[in-house]
Scaffold this motif. Structure first.
Motif, mmCIF file in Angstrom:
data_model
loop_
_atom_site.group_PDB
_atom_site.id
_atom_site.type_symbol
_atom_site.label_atom_id
_atom_site.label_comp_id
_atom_site.label_asym_id
_atom_site.label_seq_id
_atom_site.Cartn_x
_atom_site.Cartn_y
_atom_site.Cartn_z
ATOM 1 N N LYS A 1 48.965 41.595 39.456
ATOM 2 C CA LYS A 1 48.907 40.137 39.558
ATOM 3 C C LYS A 1 50.300 39.608 39.804
ATOM 4 O O LYS A 1 51.303 40.270 39.496
ATOM 5 N N ALA A 2 50.360 38.409 40.373
ATOM 6 C CA ALA A 2 51.640 37.757 40.649
ATOM 7 C C ALA A 2 51.412 36.269 40.754
ATOM 8 O O ALA A 2 50.531 35.818 41.504
ATOM 9 N N ARG B 1 37.982 41.731 44.009
ATOM 10 C CA ARG B 1 39.402 41.479 44.235
ATOM 11 C C ARG B 1 39.583 41.020 45.676
ATOM 12 O O ARG B 1 39.113 41.680 46.598
ATOM 13 N N TYR B 2 40.303 39.924 45.862
ATOM 14 C CA TYR B 2 40.366 39.316 47.183
ATOM 15 C C TYR B 2 41.791 39.082 47.686
ATOM 16 O O TYR B 2 42.021 38.255 48.554
ATOM 17 N N THR B 3 42.727 39.839 47.131
ATOM 18 C CA THR B 3 44.115 39.777 47.595
ATOM 19 C C THR B 3 44.706 41.178 47.560
ATOM 20 O O THR B 3 44.488 41.925 46.601
ATOM 21 N N LEU B 4 45.425 41.549 48.611
ATOM 22 C CA LEU B 4 46.191 42.793 48.602
ATOM 23 C C LEU B 4 47.673 42.442 48.590
ATOM 24 O O LEU B 4 48.109 41.495 49.246
ATOM 25 N N PHE B 5 48.425 43.185 47.808
ATOM 26 C CA PHE B 5 49.871 43.032 47.740
ATOM 27 C C PHE B 5 50.527 44.256 48.381
ATOM 28 O O PHE B 5 50.018 45.373 48.284
ATOM 29 N N CYS B 6 51.657 44.028 49.025
ATOM 30 C CA CYS B 6 52.363 45.125 49.678
ATOM 31 C C CYS B 6 53.853 44.805 49.706
ATOM 32 O O CYS B 6 54.269 43.681 49.433
ATOM 33 N N ARG B 7 54.648 45.810 50.049
ATOM 34 C CA ARG B 7 56.096 45.621 50.122
ATOM 35 C C ARG B 7 56.590 46.096 51.473
ATOM 36 O O ARG B 7 56.228 47.170 51.941
ATOM 37 N N CYS B 8 57.407 45.280 52.100
ATOM 38 C CA CYS B 8 58.015 45.649 53.373
ATOM 39 C C CYS B 8 59.102 46.686 53.110
ATOM 40 O O CYS B 8 60.044 46.418 52.355
ATOM 41 N N GLY C 1 45.040 40.840 42.265
ATOM 42 C CA GLY C 1 44.699 41.587 43.471
ATOM 43 C C GLY C 1 44.884 43.064 43.269
ATOM 44 O O GLY C 1 44.901 43.569 42.135
ATOM 45 N N VAL C 2 45.029 43.786 44.390
ATOM 46 C CA VAL C 2 45.186 45.239 44.341
ATOM 47 C C VAL C 2 46.513 45.621 44.988
ATOM 48 O O VAL C 2 47.036 44.915 45.850
ATOM 49 N N VAL D 1 41.761 38.237 51.445
ATOM 50 C CA VAL D 1 40.581 38.847 52.053
ATOM 51 C C VAL D 1 39.351 38.078 51.582
ATOM 52 O O VAL D 1 39.309 37.616 50.432
ATOM 53 N N VAL D 2 38.371 37.939 52.476
ATOM 54 C CA VAL D 2 37.108 37.295 52.109
ATOM 55 C C VAL D 2 35.954 38.214 52.476
ATOM 56 O O VAL D 2 35.943 38.827 53.545
ATOM 57 N N HIS D 3 35.004 38.353 51.574
ATOM 58 C CA HIS D 3 33.722 38.992 51.870
ATOM 59 C C HIS D 3 32.718 38.511 50.825
ATOM 60 O O HIS D 3 33.090 37.916 49.804
ATOM 61 N N GLU D 4 31.458 38.743 51.071
ATOM 62 C CA GLU D 4 30.442 38.382 50.095
ATOM 63 C C GLU D 4 30.568 39.302 48.881
ATOM 64 O O GLU D 4 31.140 40.404 48.977
#
Length: 264
Positions: free
Chosen positions: A101-102, A187-194, A107-108, A205-208
């Motif tokens: 979380k942030a 979960r509807y957010t992905l986190f990443c690092r450049c 998210g993931v 992200v959106v899905h049913e």
């Protein structure tokens, strides 16, 4: 090498499509995720805290951190207002993720993603800064049983591998809010690092909602987390199956942009 064979008894379950996609603005890519096996392990927060980049906080449930491993079939990769991406019709993937979380947003965070499609690896690394690896994979679907294998193509003495089979059981259901199943899957957010700038990023992200099923599974080999020094039990603490969903994915943004957002 990809081995994708469909045969035997036809599964009547359907992919859950996005309802009223015209209501969503700003997404840049759509994907369909099929025949997912959700394998979840509870681990001590201390065992994986060092893998979480600065700017993210490990998310826990009842004091436990969780590692999830998800083999599945990816199809329908398409950029908005564009035809399907060539050579990305249907191919297997397996990802390893944990939960973070942030600034109020949950998210993931992906620890690794393995696929056999080199073009998708290039796209995902460039656009979404995700830790993708190329692997030799097979996905064999016969009746309602799925056999899945993956071996990462690397120079390591022991390449991360996964080999197992699974199939759905019983009726589909939606996870109730507040339960562990809901916490792990919705979960509807992905986190990443450049890697270049070391800047933290995120994408929505959106899905049913996932339509889940109990599953019977057999893991014959699993070394996907050994190079990360994450100890996992032989059997996961929770396993679920989903026929799949269509998803919409937004472009990545700087985590600094969340300062004025209300998380969710």
């Amino acid at each position: 090498m990809i081995d994708v064979r469909m045969g035997g008894i036809r599964i009547e379950q359907r992919i859950i499509q996005i309802k009223s996609p015209a209501q969503y603005n700003g997404w840049t890519m759509t994907q369909t995720w099929e025949h997912l096996l959700f394998l979840h392990w509870a681990v001590s927060p201390a065992s994986i805290k060092g893998l979480i980049p600065e700017g993210l906080e490990l998310d826990t449930y009842d004091g436990k951190a969780w590692i999830s491993m998800i083999p599945f079939l990816l199809s329908g990769v398409r950029l908005r207002r564009m035809p399907s991406v060539p050579f990305t019709t249907t191919f297997p993937e397996i990802n390893v993720r944990t939960y973070v979380k942030a600034k109020g947003k949950t998210g993931v965070f992906f620890l690794s993603l393995d696929t056999s499609n080199p073009l998708v690896i290039k796209i995902a690394k460039f656009w979404y800064r995700l830790p993708y690896y190329r692997a030799q994979m097979t996905f064999h679907h016969q009746g309602d049983r799925i056999d899945f294998t993956s071996r990462r193509l690397s120079s390591l003495p022991q390449s991360p591998m996964f080999e197992g089979s699974y199939q759905p059981l019983a009726d589909r259901f939606l996870a109730n809010e507040g339960t562990l199943m809901h916490w792990l899957t919705e979960r509807y957010t992905l986190f990443c690092r450049c890697n270049r700038t070391k800047q933290m990023m995120y994408a929505d992200v959106v899905h049913e909602p996932w339509q889940l099923q109990e599953t019977v599974f057999h893991i014959r080999e699993n070394s996907m987390t050994e190079n990360l020094s994450i100890p996992l039990t032989d059997s996961p603490h929770l396993a679920l199956y989903s026929r799949g969903v269509q998803s919409l994915i937004w472009p990545i943004r700087s985590l600094a942009d969340l300062s004025s957002d209300r998380g969710g």
